[in-house]
Design an enzyme around this catalytic site. Structure first.
Site, PDB file in Angstrom:
ATOM      1  N   ARG A  31      32.016  -8.308  -2.765  1.00  0.00           N
ATOM      2  CA  ARG A  31      33.098  -9.202  -2.320  1.00  0.00           C
ATOM      3  C   ARG A  31      34.282  -9.164  -3.281  1.00  0.00           C
ATOM      4  O   ARG A  31      35.376  -9.551  -2.934  1.00  0.00           O
ATOM      5  CB  ARG A  31      32.611 -10.647  -2.290  1.00  0.00           C
ATOM      6  CG  ARG A  31      31.526 -10.922  -1.279  1.00  0.00           C
ATOM      7  CD  ARG A  31      31.217 -12.411  -1.173  1.00  0.00           C
ATOM      8  NE  ARG A  31      29.898 -12.602  -0.589  1.00  0.00           N
ATOM      9  CZ  ARG A  31      29.634 -12.515   0.718  1.00  0.00           C
ATOM     10  NH1 ARG A  31      30.600 -12.267   1.566  1.00  0.00           N
ATOM     11  NH2 ARG A  31      28.405 -12.676   1.169  1.00  0.00           N
TER      12      ARG A  31
ATOM     13  N   GLU B  77      23.652   5.306  -5.716  1.00  0.00           N
ATOM     14  CA  GLU B  77      22.192   5.460  -5.655  1.00  0.00           C
ATOM     15  C   GLU B  77      21.667   5.536  -4.237  1.00  0.00           C
ATOM     16  O   GLU B  77      20.528   5.956  -4.022  1.00  0.00           O
ATOM     17  CB  GLU B  77      21.499   4.339  -6.436  1.00  0.00           C
ATOM     18  CG  GLU B  77      21.539   2.947  -5.814  1.00  0.00           C
ATOM     19  CD  GLU B  77      22.778   2.121  -6.169  1.00  0.00           C
ATOM     20  OE1 GLU B  77      23.821   2.729  -6.512  1.00  0.00           O
ATOM     21  OE2 GLU B  77      22.711   0.879  -6.098  1.00  0.00           O
TER      22      GLU B  77
ATOM     23  N   HIS C  65      27.954   2.190  -4.477  1.00  0.00           N
ATOM     24  CA  HIS C  65      26.541   2.386  -4.853  1.00  0.00           C
ATOM     25  C   HIS C  65      26.109   3.838  -4.630  1.00  0.00           C
ATOM     26  O   HIS C  65      25.557   4.163  -3.581  1.00  0.00           O
ATOM     27  CB  HIS C  65      25.650   1.459  -4.022  1.00  0.00           C
ATOM     28  CG  HIS C  65      25.799   0.025  -4.397  1.00  0.00           C
ATOM     29  ND1 HIS C  65      25.057  -0.563  -5.390  1.00  0.00           N
ATOM     30  CD2 HIS C  65      26.632  -0.935  -3.930  1.00  0.00           C
ATOM     31  CE1 HIS C  65      25.409  -1.835  -5.513  1.00  0.00           C
ATOM     32  NE2 HIS C  65      26.367  -2.087  -4.640  1.00  0.00           N
TER      33      HIS C  65
ATOM     34  N   CYS D 159      28.913  -1.028  -9.378  1.00  0.00           N
ATOM     35  CA  CYS D 159      29.329  -2.255  -8.703  1.00  0.00           C
ATOM     36  C   CYS D 159      29.553  -3.386  -9.712  1.00  0.00           C
ATOM     37  O   CYS D 159      30.543  -3.365 -10.436  1.00  0.00           O
ATOM     38  CB  CYS D 159      28.331  -2.619  -7.613  1.00  0.00           C
ATOM     39  SG  CYS D 159      29.131  -3.587  -6.312  1.00  0.00           S
TER      40      CYS D 159
ATOM     41  N   LEU E 167       0.824  -1.215   0.000  1.00  0.00           N
ATOM     42  CA  LEU E 167       0.000   0.000   0.000  1.00  0.00           C
ATOM     43  C   LEU E 167       0.860   1.268   0.000  1.00  0.00           C
ATOM     44  O   LEU E 167       0.349   2.367  -0.112  1.00  0.00           O
ATOM     45  CB  LEU E 167      -0.899   0.036   1.237  1.00  0.00           C
ATOM     46  CG  LEU E 167      -2.203  -0.743   1.170  1.00  0.00           C
ATOM     47  CD1 LEU E 167      -2.985  -0.548   2.459  1.00  0.00           C
ATOM     48  CD2 LEU E 167      -3.044  -0.288  -0.018  1.00  0.00           C
TER      49      LEU E 167
HETATM   50  N1  GLN Z   1      28.745  -9.628  -7.177  1.00  0.00           N
HETATM   51  C1  GLN Z   1      29.714  -8.579  -7.135  1.00  0.00           C
HETATM   52  C2  GLN Z   1      30.568  -8.620  -5.886  1.00  0.00           C
HETATM   53  O1  GLN Z   1      30.203  -9.220  -4.917  1.00  0.00           O
HETATM   54  C3  GLN Z   1      29.037  -7.225  -7.282  1.00  0.00           C
HETATM   55  C4  GLN Z   1      28.161  -6.889  -6.120  1.00  0.00           C
HETATM   56  C5  GLN Z   1      27.201  -5.753  -6.403  1.00  0.00           C
HETATM   57  O2  GLN Z   1      26.989  -5.398  -7.555  1.00  0.00           O
HETATM   58  N2  GLN Z   1      26.594  -5.208  -5.374  1.00  0.00           N
HETATM   59  O3  GLN Z   1      31.602  -8.040  -5.841  1.00  0.00           O
END
Ligand code: GLN
Length: 560
Positions: A462, A509, A507, A381, A15
């Protein structure tokens, strides 16, 4: 004394409780109050970090590295309430904490039970986020009234008002008032039932917010008020917004929600100042440009999987006076149909983050297309990792180069596991997470966008760029535009001879707000507007195949 607002939902899920809670937080802040936001999620996972985006949408990462529910993204976009680990709890976390206490013998031989031990734990996390200098805490309860797993949370918030005093708590219930075409009527019965369930638990809502596709008449509001035992002015309509989610706070104001809350809680609030928000909506409604951005990911059919990215594109659209048409393109479709068919004509291409091998080749092909055609590109990423693999394969001639995430025995492991990750086996909360500092290279696009050399951005990964290859990449024109302060980790790569090609390991964003777009999204959208209009605002050009030569060309011959 901190006042508490609890937001529950009924009738159906989805909602928009998160958006409504965030809007209320934003309005109270605009009346000069200090607000904290919090979400309690009834599922058993300790956090959403291990949940599929198909199930739960994106995982929203905070500065402190906690992996949280995507509603916290709304909180950060609408309010300035600082969010931390204390802003999102799940049933899993609550139980984990109670069980740990039991193992330490803290319950002194008592039988440990949902009431009072689990409910006490829930009350303590609600109380902890308030305190000195905080006027209002808004706590959103995930799920829907009537769900078995929500019950301890509802019981806890019922008890909470007994502990702190009724006058210090306000219960807001969000419901659906559906329109039945066959009867040509809005139906209030589901709302009556939902409030009935709440009252059985012992919670009498103070305010009802009714999601509806048609305006409620005075009579309909009066009927809901009577059956649900609230004053008629506390039945607030929240009509569907086709145009923008940023209209929600203004429509709630029209129905008097801020005054109602301030009055009912006896808050000392200032006058409502909404100039910045009105200006934002004005800009949103009056764009000067129209551009299309392709987001090429593997969850494209799921709107919530890239929520913060779509929002960030809109924010940058507002600042660039551009209407951003987002094309959600599935990377597996690119594998099947080729980038020309799906991406020709777009003004910018974004490849978002992700995990797992599915759709990777489509992302790499997409990036090749963006690079060769000179289309503005932002990689995030996994999007950066794919950009590195693409460059290795098609510019350096390292055939089949890849991340070891997808191909452990690859001869050219241009992306490999971070050292600190090599011995980790647990999946939950073990990535490189949260805010990390980085330094930007002079002369880079990134430094132009940020306007500063030192930045901090949120991470969740990672794998990283394999430094063995740095020189080889640099020799062929890739700029390492941002690294960790010790230079050890690559955070941003760029192609200086491309109109705008920036890919980041973090990131961005998660740090964009409608009134303060993220600098990289801002730069990306500005580049997309230029791509559409030409540098001097010339009429639109096409990205047809014939234009390939107009893009930034580099030798496609393998280096070896
Ligand atoms: N899978 C990739 C990593 O672990 C990218 C991770 C992601 O895009 N958040 O490094």
């Amino acid at each position: 004394m901190t006042k508490h607002i609890f937001v529950t939902g009924g009738v159906v899920s989805s909602l928009g409780k998160g958006l409504t809670s965030a809007s209320i937080g934003m309005l109270l802040e605009h009346r000069g109050l200090r607000v904290r936001m919090q979400k309690l999620d009834p599922y058993i996972n300790v956090d959403p970090g291990t949940m599929s985006p198909y199930q739960h949408g994106e995982v929203y990462v905070l500065d402190d590295g906690s992996e949280t529910d995507l509603d916290l993204g709304h909180y950060e976009r609408f309010t300035n309430s600082p969010l931390t680990r204390q802003s999102n709890y799940t049933t899993g976390q609550i139980y984990q904490s109670v069980i740990n206490k039991e193992r330490r013998g803290e319950f002194l031989g008592q039988t440990v039970q949902v009431i009072p031990h689990i409910t006490n734990e829930i009350k303590s996390v609600v109380a902890k986020i308030g305190g000195e200098g905080i006027d209002v805490v808004i706590t959103e309860i995930g799920g829907t009234v009537g769900d078995i797993e929500s019950q301890p949370f509802l019981e806890a918030i019922r008890q909470f008002s007994l502990d702190v005093g009724k006058e210090n708590c306000l219960y807001i219930h969000l419901t659906l008032v559906p329109y039945l075409k066959a009867a040509a009527e809005l139906k209030t019965k589901p709302t009556q039932h939902s409030v009935g369930l709440l009252r059985q638990i012992g919670i009498q809502p103070d305010i009802l917010i009714c999601r509806t596709e048609r305006s409620l008449s005075r009579d309909e509001r009066a009927k809901i008020a009577l059956f649900c035992n609230v004053p008629v002015e506390a039945v607030i309509e929240e009509k569907d917004k086709d145009f923008s989610i940023y209209e929600v706070p203004l429509s709630l104001v029209e129905h008097g929600i801020d005054d109602l809350i301030v009055r009912k809680l006896g808050l000392k609030a200032g006058a409502l100042e909404l100039e910045d928000w009105r200006e934002l909506l004005h800009r949103l409604r009056n764009p000067r440009h129209e551009i299309s951005i392709a987001v090429v990911g593997k969850y494209s059919e799921h709107r919530d999987a890239y929520k913060s990215i779509y929002e960030s594109l809109d924010h940058a659209g507002i600042s660039n006076q551009a209407q951003v048409r987002i094309q959600r393109v599935h990377s597996e479709a690119v594998e099947r149909e080729g980038p020309e068919r799906l991406l020709t004509g777009v003004d910018g291409i974004l490849v978002p983050g992700g995990f797992g091998e599915r759709g990777i080749e489509g992302k790499v092909e997409t990036i090749r297309f963006a690079r060769q055609r000179g289309i503005p590109f932002l990689g995030i990423c996994l999007g950066m990792q794919c950009a590195v693999a693409e460059f290795a394969r098609n510019v350096l001639g390292l055939q089949g180069a890849n991340s070891t995430e997808f191909d452990k025995n690859n001869p050219y492991p241009v992306i490999c596991l971070l050292d600190e990750q090599k011995t980790i086996t647990d999946k939950g909360g073990t990535m490189r997470l949260g805010a990390q500092p980085a330094v930007l290279a002079p002369g880079s696009r990134a430094i132009q966008c940020y306007g500063t050399q030192g930045i901090s951005e949120r991470h969740r990964h990672r794998y990283e760029f394999n430094n063995v290859y740095r020189e080889q990449f640099a020799a062929r024109g890739m700029l390492f535009a941002g690294t960790s302060p010790d230079g050890a980790l690559v955070e941003i790569v760029e192609l200086p001879d491309h109109p705008w090609f920036v890919a980041v390991q973090f990131h961005p964003e998660f740090k964009s707000q409608p009134t303060r777009p993220h600098p990289l999204f801002d730069g990306f959208i500005a580049a997309a507007v230029t791509h559409r209009n030409g540098p001097s605002g010339r009429p639109p050009k096409s990205d047809g195949a014939g234009q390939a030569d107009g893009g930034p060309q580099r030798a496609e011959k393998p280096a070896t």
